[in-house]
Design a protein around this motif. Structure first.
Motif, PDB file in Angstrom:
ATOM      1  N   GLN A 109       0.833  -1.210   0.000  1.00 29.26           N
ATOM      2  CA  GLN A 109       0.000   0.000   0.000  1.00 29.26           C
ATOM      3  C   GLN A 109       0.866   1.257   0.000  1.00 29.26           C
ATOM      4  OE1 GLN A 109      -2.280   0.725   3.565  1.00 29.26           O
ATOM      5  NE2 GLN A 109      -3.693   2.094   2.519  1.00 29.26           N
ATOM      6  N   CYS A 119      -4.746   2.486  -3.259  1.00 24.98           N
ATOM      7  CA  CYS A 119      -4.498   1.138  -2.774  1.00 24.98           C
ATOM      8  C   CYS A 119      -5.004   1.073  -1.342  1.00 24.98           C
ATOM      9  CB  CYS A 119      -3.009   0.803  -2.835  1.00 24.98           C
ATOM     10  SG  CYS A 119      -2.626  -0.896  -2.365  1.00 24.98           S
ATOM     11  N   TYR A 121      -5.788  -1.226   2.282  1.00 24.08           N
ATOM     12  CA  TYR A 121      -5.388  -2.309   3.174  1.00 24.08           C
ATOM     13  C   TYR A 121      -6.662  -2.996   3.637  1.00 24.08           C
ATOM     14  CZ  TYR A 121      -3.345  -4.336   7.456  1.00 24.08           C
ATOM     15  OH  TYR A 121      -2.928  -5.173   8.460  1.00 24.08           O
ATOM     16  N   ASN A 135      -4.540  -6.517  -0.111  1.00 24.36           N
ATOM     17  CA  ASN A 135      -4.827  -5.187  -0.654  1.00 24.36           C
ATOM     18  C   ASN A 135      -5.862  -5.227  -1.768  1.00 24.36           C
ATOM     19  OD1 ASN A 135      -1.597  -5.252  -0.129  1.00 24.36           O
ATOM     20  ND2 ASN A 135      -2.502  -3.347   0.542  1.00 24.36           N
TER      21      ASN A 135
END
Length: 169
Positions: A109, A119, A121, A135
């Protein structure tokens, strides 16, 4: 926020009666690194990320840039659950080159965000109820799941058929 690698994610707090209500009076985060070392570690991580992002721009399209980041993380990281809190951080994976799933996902990330892509998590459970992190990355309006931990042949052990990196996950 993988850029706050020095925080473990755990904390304690104390509350007390203030003005007739129960309020938090003290909040104590748990640190993954010695607080005296944070500034130096931060500089080291930022310098490394800058170099990686610069190298990623050798590739002409978004997909190849993100695959470069993925392969770098998988290729240099050893899965290690020895209890070191840094293993669950972007710093632990990118600089210490060892980590657990949360560290792999935070490192991915951190670098993909540094490239300018969204991106995220993600946490949840895998088969058997084990907690896991991976991700979701957005490339040109499409979302893709990426699991650098499960794509690491060293992590998957018996599934390692001599590959340097998997793309199954």
């Amino acid at each position: 926020h993988p850029e706050y690698f020095w925080l473990s994610g755990s904390y304690s707090y104390y509350s007390g009666d203030i003005l007739g209500g129960d309020r938090v009076t003290r909040f104590l985060p748990e640190y993954a690194v010695d607080t005296a070392l944070i500034d130096g570690y931060k500089t080291t991580l930022e310098d490394y990320a800058s170099m990686v992002v610069s190298n990623a721009f050798r590739y002409s399209n978004a997909y190849d840039k993100i695959v470069y980041i993925h392969d770098l993380i998988v290729g240099q990281t050893t899965y290690n659950d020895d209890g070191d809190l840094k293993n669950s951080t972007a710093y632990g994976v990118l600089i210490g080159r060892k980590g657990i799933c949360s560290g792999y996902a935070k490192a991915f990330q951190y670098l993909v965000n540094a490239l300018g892509f969204d991106c995220y998590y993600v946490t949840g459970e895998v088969a058997g109820g084990e907690q896991h992190a991976w991700n979701i990355v957005s490339i040109e309006g499409e979302n893709f799941f990426v699991d650098a931990t499960f794509n690491d042949p060293l992590y998957t052990g018996a599934n390692n058929l001599g590959a340097d990196v998997f793309y199954n996950y």
